[in-house]
Design a protein around this motif. Sequence first.
Motif, mmCIF file in Angstrom:
data_model
loop_
_atom_site.group_PDB
_atom_site.id
_atom_site.type_symbol
_atom_site.label_atom_id
_atom_site.label_comp_id
_atom_site.label_asym_id
_atom_site.label_seq_id
_atom_site.Cartn_x
_atom_site.Cartn_y
_atom_site.Cartn_z
ATOM 1 N N GLY A 92 0.844 -1.187 0.000
ATOM 2 C CA GLY A 92 0.000 0.000 0.000
ATOM 3 C C GLY A 92 0.877 1.233 0.000
ATOM 4 N N VAL A 93 0.733 2.076 -1.029
ATOM 5 C CA VAL A 93 1.654 3.192 -1.232
ATOM 6 C C VAL A 93 0.860 4.491 -1.303
ATOM 7 C CG1 VAL A 93 3.459 4.161 -2.697
ATOM 8 C CG2 VAL A 93 3.163 1.669 -2.561
ATOM 9 N N ARG A 94 1.175 5.403 -0.414
ATOM 10 C CA ARG A 94 0.494 6.713 -0.366
ATOM 11 C C ARG A 94 1.516 7.797 -0.677
ATOM 12 N NH1 ARG A 94 -0.855 10.982 -0.481
ATOM 13 N NH2 ARG A 94 -2.259 12.176 0.885
ATOM 14 N N VAL A 95 1.347 8.491 -1.818
ATOM 15 C CA VAL A 95 2.324 9.466 -2.309
ATOM 16 C C VAL A 95 1.718 10.863 -2.294
ATOM 17 C CG1 VAL A 95 3.684 10.201 -4.312
ATOM 18 C CG2 VAL A 95 3.523 7.765 -3.738
ATOM 19 N N ASP A 96 2.463 11.818 -1.731
ATOM 20 C CA ASP A 96 2.104 13.234 -1.834
ATOM 21 C C ASP A 96 2.517 13.760 -3.200
ATOM 22 O OD1 ASP A 96 1.007 13.564 0.708
ATOM 23 O OD2 ASP A 96 2.891 14.224 1.607
ATOM 24 N N MET A 97 1.590 14.418 -3.888
ATOM 25 C CA MET A 97 1.915 15.009 -5.172
ATOM 26 C C MET A 97 2.938 16.131 -5.032
ATOM 27 S SD MET A 97 -1.876 15.135 -6.900
ATOM 28 C CE MET A 97 -1.456 16.766 -7.470
ATOM 29 N N ARG A 98 3.587 16.447 -6.121
ATOM 30 C CA ARG A 98 4.565 17.533 -6.189
ATOM 31 C C ARG A 98 3.985 18.821 -5.576
ATOM 32 N NH1 ARG A 98 8.670 19.215 -10.440
ATOM 33 N NH2 ARG A 98 8.472 17.047 -11.150
ATOM 34 N N GLY A 99 4.792 19.445 -4.709
ATOM 35 C CA GLY A 99 4.398 20.730 -4.139
ATOM 36 C C GLY A 99 3.354 20.658 -3.055
ATOM 37 N N THR A 100 3.068 19.444 -2.534
ATOM 38 C CA THR A 100 2.069 19.288 -1.480
ATOM 39 C C THR A 100 2.601 18.342 -0.417
ATOM 40 O OG1 THR A 100 0.912 17.350 -2.411
ATOM 41 C CG2 THR A 100 0.251 19.525 -3.213
ATOM 42 N N GLY A 101 2.017 18.387 0.776
ATOM 43 C CA GLY A 101 2.447 17.497 1.845
ATOM 44 C C GLY A 101 3.934 17.628 2.088
ATOM 45 N N ASP A 102 4.648 16.511 2.026
ATOM 46 C CA ASP A 102 6.089 16.516 2.264
ATOM 47 C C ASP A 102 6.900 16.445 0.971
ATOM 48 O OD1 ASP A 102 5.806 16.614 5.065
ATOM 49 O OD2 ASP A 102 5.395 14.468 5.109
ATOM 50 N N SER A 103 6.237 16.529 -0.177
ATOM 51 C CA SER A 103 6.950 16.444 -1.454
ATOM 52 C C SER A 103 7.523 17.796 -1.863
ATOM 53 C CB SER A 103 6.018 15.926 -2.553
ATOM 54 O OG SER A 103 5.712 14.565 -2.346
ATOM 55 N N GLU A 104 8.582 17.735 -2.637
ATOM 56 C CA GLU A 104 9.257 18.944 -3.091
ATOM 57 C C GLU A 104 8.543 19.554 -4.292
ATOM 58 O OE1 GLU A 104 13.702 17.319 -1.739
ATOM 59 O OE2 GLU A 104 13.145 17.401 -3.866
ATOM 60 N N GLY A 105 8.985 20.767 -4.667
ATOM 61 C CA GLY A 105 8.451 21.419 -5.854
ATOM 62 C C GLY A 105 7.232 22.266 -5.556
ATOM 63 N N VAL A 106 6.545 22.672 -6.632
ATOM 64 C CA VAL A 106 5.331 23.471 -6.509
ATOM 65 C C VAL A 106 4.201 22.780 -7.256
ATOM 66 C CG1 VAL A 106 6.565 25.650 -6.234
ATOM 67 C CG2 VAL A 106 5.894 24.890 -8.528
ATOM 68 N N CYS A 107 2.969 23.105 -6.857
ATOM 69 C CA CYS A 107 1.762 22.550 -7.481
ATOM 70 C C CYS A 107 0.945 23.708 -8.021
ATOM 71 C CB CYS A 107 0.957 21.742 -6.460
ATOM 72 S SG CYS A 107 -0.505 20.934 -7.143
ATOM 73 N N LEU A 108 0.749 23.757 -9.315
ATOM 74 C CA LEU A 108 0.128 24.904 -9.969
ATOM 75 C C LEU A 108 -1.339 24.698 -10.309
ATOM 76 C CD1 LEU A 108 3.055 25.874 -12.380
ATOM 77 C CD2 LEU A 108 2.538 26.795 -10.108
ATOM 78 N N GLY A 109 -1.912 23.544 -9.948
ATOM 79 C CA GLY A 109 -3.325 23.341 -10.244
ATOM 80 C C GLY A 109 -3.700 21.877 -10.219
ATOM 81 N N GLU A 110 -4.960 21.620 -10.575
ATOM 82 C CA GLU A 110 -5.511 20.268 -10.584
ATOM 83 C C GLU A 110 -5.251 19.579 -11.927
ATOM 84 O OE1 GLU A 110 -9.591 20.230 -8.013
ATOM 85 O OE2 GLU A 110 -9.700 21.127 -9.999
ATOM 86 N N TYR A 111 -4.859 18.303 -11.882
ATOM 87 C CA TYR A 111 -4.863 17.410 -13.048
ATOM 88 C C TYR A 111 -4.012 17.935 -14.202
ATOM 89 C CZ TYR A 111 -8.991 16.621 -10.230
ATOM 90 O OH TYR A 111 -9.840 16.454 -9.162
ATOM 91 N N LEU A 112 -2.970 18.666 -13.879
ATOM 92 C CA LEU A 112 -2.106 19.203 -14.928
ATOM 93 C C LEU A 112 -1.232 18.090 -15.512
ATOM 94 C CD1 LEU A 112 -0.991 22.567 -13.285
ATOM 95 C CD2 LEU A 112 -3.033 22.071 -14.659
ATOM 96 N N GLN A 113 -0.624 18.376 -16.658
ATOM 97 C CA GLN A 113 0.228 17.390 -17.302
ATOM 98 C C GLN A 113 1.384 16.986 -16.394
ATOM 99 O OE1 GLN A 113 -0.534 16.037 -20.414
ATOM 100 N NE2 GLN A 113 0.990 14.537 -19.716
#
Length: 674
Positions: free
Chosen positions: A78-99
Amino acid sequence: MADIPVRTEFPRKVREIENAWIPMSDGVRLAARIWLPEDAEDDPVPAILEYLPYRKRDGTVERDHLTHPYFAGFGYAGVRVDMRGTGDSEGVCLGEYLQQEQDDCLEVLAWLAAQPWCTGKAGMIGISWGGFNGLQLAALRPPELAAVISLCSTDDRYADDIHFMGGAVLTDKLSWGATAFSIAHTPPDPAIVGEDRWRDMWMERLEHNGLWMLDWFRHQRRDAFFQHGSICDNYADVDIPVYLVGGWADGYTNPIFRMLEHLPGPKKGLVGPWAHKYPHFAGPGPRIGFLQECLRWWDQHLKGIETGIMEEPVLRAWVQDYAPPRPSYDERPGVWVAETEWPPADTQPMTLALSPGRLSDEASDVPIEVHSPQTAGRYAPVWCQYGLGEDGGFDQNREASAMVVFETEPLAEDLHLLGFPILEAEVASDTPVANLIATLSVVDDAQGATLASFGVQNLTHRNSDLTPEPMTPGKAEPVRVQLNVCGQTFRKGQRIRLALSTAYWPMVFPAPEDATLTLMPGSAHLHLPVRAAKPFDATLAEFGPAEGAAPLVVEPITSGMGHRTVTENLPTGVETYQRLGDTGLHRHAHTGMEVQYRDSDTFTIHPGDPNSARGVCHWIKRYGRGDWRAEVETETSVEALATVWRIRATLVAREAGDEIFRREFSEDIPRDLV
């Protein structure tokens, strides 16, 4: 989180990797939490991925504890991953469902398949955002992805998401936009990313993650922005097995039935009475052994074990019986039914004609006029119920004075609906832009009117969501209002009620002008999807009891609260509708993290002025451990003025009580036939 029975014995012992870094090709690392059998490197297992922006450390941690260790105990990772720019992941998140989100997930799947504890096969599971991206990744056909379980999601980001309903603008575009705005700017946990890095990562988010809602309002047609990530534009892309799950109290049930009809590969649907939650702990009940059902799906498609699940009917649905109107239920009475195909070949549609005050076989020989105060709809449910409070509908008799009502005589026999009710009529409007709302209720003369379904149609979108056309005042046009799919029993002696209005506040932003609609004589008909009588299939296995792995230990520090109110300013006539929520402060025992969320949604309107509509959403998210304290506060507002959407937002971040960041957003966006 609802209490459910805990399973303590599993075929395989489980170990947890609290945090694993998954490297992306551009150097950004995504944070993952993994549960897997202790001996997985000697006896590899398939991976089950849940990929979200909702903070694995504290946001979804309660449900993660129930679910992913359970899968691991039965031979999965069971693997739970934080998307880029959220939670503990690096980077930035610029919106929903982007490429970028999809490209990252392709790399995550490849990384999982390459691990020594993985067989090379993976499945994806998720609810809402995670259900969306599971379908979107399936359409990309990565070789590692063999099956998907998608809950409360959509095939069409325009037609069935928080943005629009029938081309009319949902206020969830604001309330969810404000929620996402607050989530997107929360900090990572220093215990995971390091005391020397967390503040820099947080500042990067605060400076760059932005206000996604602005893009949502800039795109008011079903253009390329919404076509991206909408698998309905080419269902053939999704040919792996997909299990589609939802509930009648949820906002995302319509897509299940479209996808059952159009997806080319192996598929199944499951619809219960539930709100926007996983069915092993969702309300209203009955809850089911959903994790056991998931294992049957995963064993079949990830391990090649014949479980019999694909020999069963394509759809199982809970057809609800009447319950007196209440804003929340512990249980909804009803019965499980099954369909071997969708749509069923033996559906027996019933058509009723509208005449003043009546639904019957007799068509009207006079025009029917529909004009509502802007406050019509105040007793509706919230668009997407979460089952956490009293967010359902109230007695629809309380709406009768604000809507135009049509009723049958008391029914001579029981009637069972399963499918989409549809209203068709020739409609003239006195304004170029207008909304037509239809609600369907079960009326029990002794106990009240309970909402069964509703639909909204922006008349400028009567022919197309991509190329809307204004109505020509006074000219009648054919209009079709598809109500939400429903499974509902009307009992002998009860009545069917259809009610029409031009407003549905505070669920739908009003049209720019106060419209009066005219339904042409003899043109208005309601089509009901009557389910054919079928014998009960005694060979169909019942669902097991709800259960999960050991729950997260949570220590309450202060209690939470919530309420939902409507008030009227008597001198001005302005009405204020408010939803308040407070989780209370609580501590997660396994990390020592202290968390509290407080939110309010406030909607104001004058019953005679559509341009007075305003929504304001306020959020505070607090995190702490020892001397570390971080807080995000946001306020987001939308005014539906005659020609523009006026959007304002404020973002404030605090560390140890001191303000360290502030940003203001302000934009007027022209209205585009909405």
